[in-house]
Design a protein around this motif. Structure first.
Motif, PDB file in Angstrom:
ATOM      1  N   HIS A   1      -6.133   0.881  -6.952  1.00 30.27           N
ATOM      2  CA  HIS A   1      -7.196   1.834  -6.648  1.00 30.27           C
ATOM      3  C   HIS A   1      -6.856   2.685  -5.424  1.00 30.27           C
ATOM      4  CE1 HIS A   1      -8.162  -1.458  -3.926  1.00 30.27           C
ATOM      5  NE2 HIS A   1      -8.848  -0.596  -3.216  1.00 30.27           N
ATOM      6  N   LEU A   2      -5.795   2.320  -4.706  1.00 34.79           N
ATOM      7  CA  LEU A   2      -5.368   3.083  -3.541  1.00 34.79           C
ATOM      8  C   LEU A   2      -4.310   4.122  -3.868  1.00 34.79           C
ATOM      9  CD1 LEU A   2      -5.078   0.113  -1.021  1.00 34.79           C
ATOM     10  CD2 LEU A   2      -6.940   1.751  -1.205  1.00 34.79           C
ATOM     11  N   THR A   3      -4.055   4.323  -5.156  1.00 34.54           N
ATOM     12  CA  THR A   3      -3.023   5.269  -5.558  1.00 34.54           C
ATOM     13  C   THR A   3      -3.343   6.651  -4.998  1.00 34.54           C
ATOM     14  OG1 THR A   3      -2.632   4.030  -7.566  1.00 34.54           O
ATOM     15  CG2 THR A   3      -1.811   6.287  -7.530  1.00 34.54           C
ATOM     16  N   LEU A   4      -2.350   7.247  -4.404  1.00 36.82           N
ATOM     17  CA  LEU A   4      -2.527   8.543  -3.751  1.00 36.82           C
ATOM     18  C   LEU A   4      -1.806   9.637  -4.530  1.00 36.82           C
ATOM     19  CD1 LEU A   4      -1.657   7.384  -0.144  1.00 36.82           C
ATOM     20  CD2 LEU A   4      -3.931   7.740  -1.077  1.00 36.82           C
ATOM     21  N   PRO A   5      -2.303  10.874  -4.446  1.00 35.64           N
ATOM     22  CA  PRO A   5      -1.523  11.977  -5.006  1.00 35.64           C
ATOM     23  C   PRO A   5      -0.188  12.079  -4.283  1.00 35.64           C
ATOM     24  CG  PRO A   5      -3.748  12.674  -4.417  1.00 35.64           C
ATOM     25  CD  PRO A   5      -3.561  11.283  -3.877  1.00 35.64           C
ATOM     26  N   THR A   6       0.830  12.487  -4.964  1.00 39.35           N
ATOM     27  CA  THR A   6       2.167  12.594  -4.367  1.00 39.35           C
ATOM     28  C   THR A   6       2.165  13.450  -3.111  1.00 39.35           C
ATOM     29  OG1 THR A   6       3.079  12.386  -6.576  1.00 39.35           O
ATOM     30  CG2 THR A   6       4.578  13.159  -4.879  1.00 39.35           C
TER      31      THR A   6
ATOM     32  N   LYS B   1       6.013   5.157   4.342  1.00 36.08           N
ATOM     33  CA  LYS B   1       6.404   5.169   5.758  1.00 36.08           C
ATOM     34  C   LYS B   1       7.651   4.318   5.967  1.00 36.08           C
ATOM     35  CE  LYS B   1       4.757   2.652   9.119  1.00 36.08           C
ATOM     36  NZ  LYS B   1       4.578   1.574   9.629  1.00 36.08           N
ATOM     37  N   ASN B   2       7.668   3.121   5.396  1.00 43.13           N
ATOM     38  CA  ASN B   2       8.814   2.226   5.540  1.00 43.13           C
ATOM     39  C   ASN B   2      10.053   2.758   4.818  1.00 43.13           C
ATOM     40  OD1 ASN B   2       7.527   0.362   7.184  1.00 43.13           O
ATOM     41  ND2 ASN B   2       6.718  -0.771   5.456  1.00 43.13           N
ATOM     42  N   TYR B   3       9.843   3.402   3.673  1.00 47.61           N
ATOM     43  CA  TYR B   3      10.959   3.991   2.928  1.00 47.61           C
ATOM     44  C   TYR B   3      11.651   5.074   3.751  1.00 47.61           C
ATOM     45  CZ  TYR B   3      13.535   6.325  -0.803  1.00 47.61           C
ATOM     46  OH  TYR B   3      14.517   6.890  -1.563  1.00 47.61           O
TER      47      TYR B   3
ATOM     48  N   GLN C   1       0.839  -1.192   0.000  1.00 47.62           N
ATOM     49  CA  GLN C   1       0.000   0.000   0.000  1.00 47.62           C
ATOM     50  C   GLN C   1       0.879   1.250   0.000  1.00 47.62           C
ATOM     51  OE1 GLN C   1      -2.673  -0.454   3.296  1.00 47.62           O
ATOM     52  NE2 GLN C   1      -3.831  -2.057   2.275  1.00 47.62           N
ATOM     53  N   PRO C   2       0.524   2.257  -0.808  1.00 48.78           N
ATOM     54  CA  PRO C   2       1.388   3.438  -0.948  1.00 48.78           C
ATOM     55  C   PRO C   2       1.798   4.101   0.372  1.00 48.78           C
ATOM     56  CG  PRO C   2      -0.299   3.471  -2.626  1.00 48.78           C
ATOM     57  CD  PRO C   2      -0.637   2.326  -1.699  1.00 48.78           C
ATOM     58  N   LYS C   3       0.874   4.301   1.289  1.00 50.12           N
ATOM     59  CA  LYS C   3       1.234   4.948   2.570  1.00 50.12           C
ATOM     60  C   LYS C   3       2.207   4.082   3.373  1.00 50.12           C
ATOM     61  CE  LYS C   3      -2.605   8.055   3.336  1.00 50.12           C
ATOM     62  NZ  LYS C   3      -3.666   8.491   4.245  1.00 50.12           N
TER      63      LYS C   3
END
Length: 94
Positions: free
Chosen positions: A85-90, A29-31, A23-25
């Motif tokens: 579908h969970l893609t978030l704006p940057t 967070k992990n990055y 998931q993007p968030k």
């Protein structure tokens, strides 16, 4: 083309699956964390997928008889694309 490969399919999406998550968030967070995602296995450093993702991919493999013969890379793509579908704006990731 072999007898078993008579239909062409394609998966089109931009997604990611890695030891950082799916998931993007979670990935972001992990990055940004100071933690690493490496472990030693057979005297080599590896970055494995999280066990919960491995379990979900195994469940996906057994969810459809046609999926049992698929290569893991195809299963990873199917699994990862389910999160597109969970893609978030940057701006949400900064």
């Amino acid at each position: 083309m072999t007898k078993n490969m008579n239909k062409t399919i394609s998966i089109t999406a931009i997604s990611s699956i890695s030891p950082l998550g799916v998931q993007p968030k979670e990935i972001w967070k992990n990055y940004k964390s100071n933690a690493h995602f490496f472990s030693e296995k057979h005297k080599a450093l590896v970055a494995e997928l999280p066990s919960e993702i491995k379990k979900e991919i195994d469940a996906l493999k057994h969810s459809n008889p046609k999926y049992k013969a698929l290569d893991n890379s195809v299963l990873y793509a199917i699994y990862a694309v389910s999160y597109t579908h969970l893609t978030l704006p940057t701006s949400d990731l900064v």
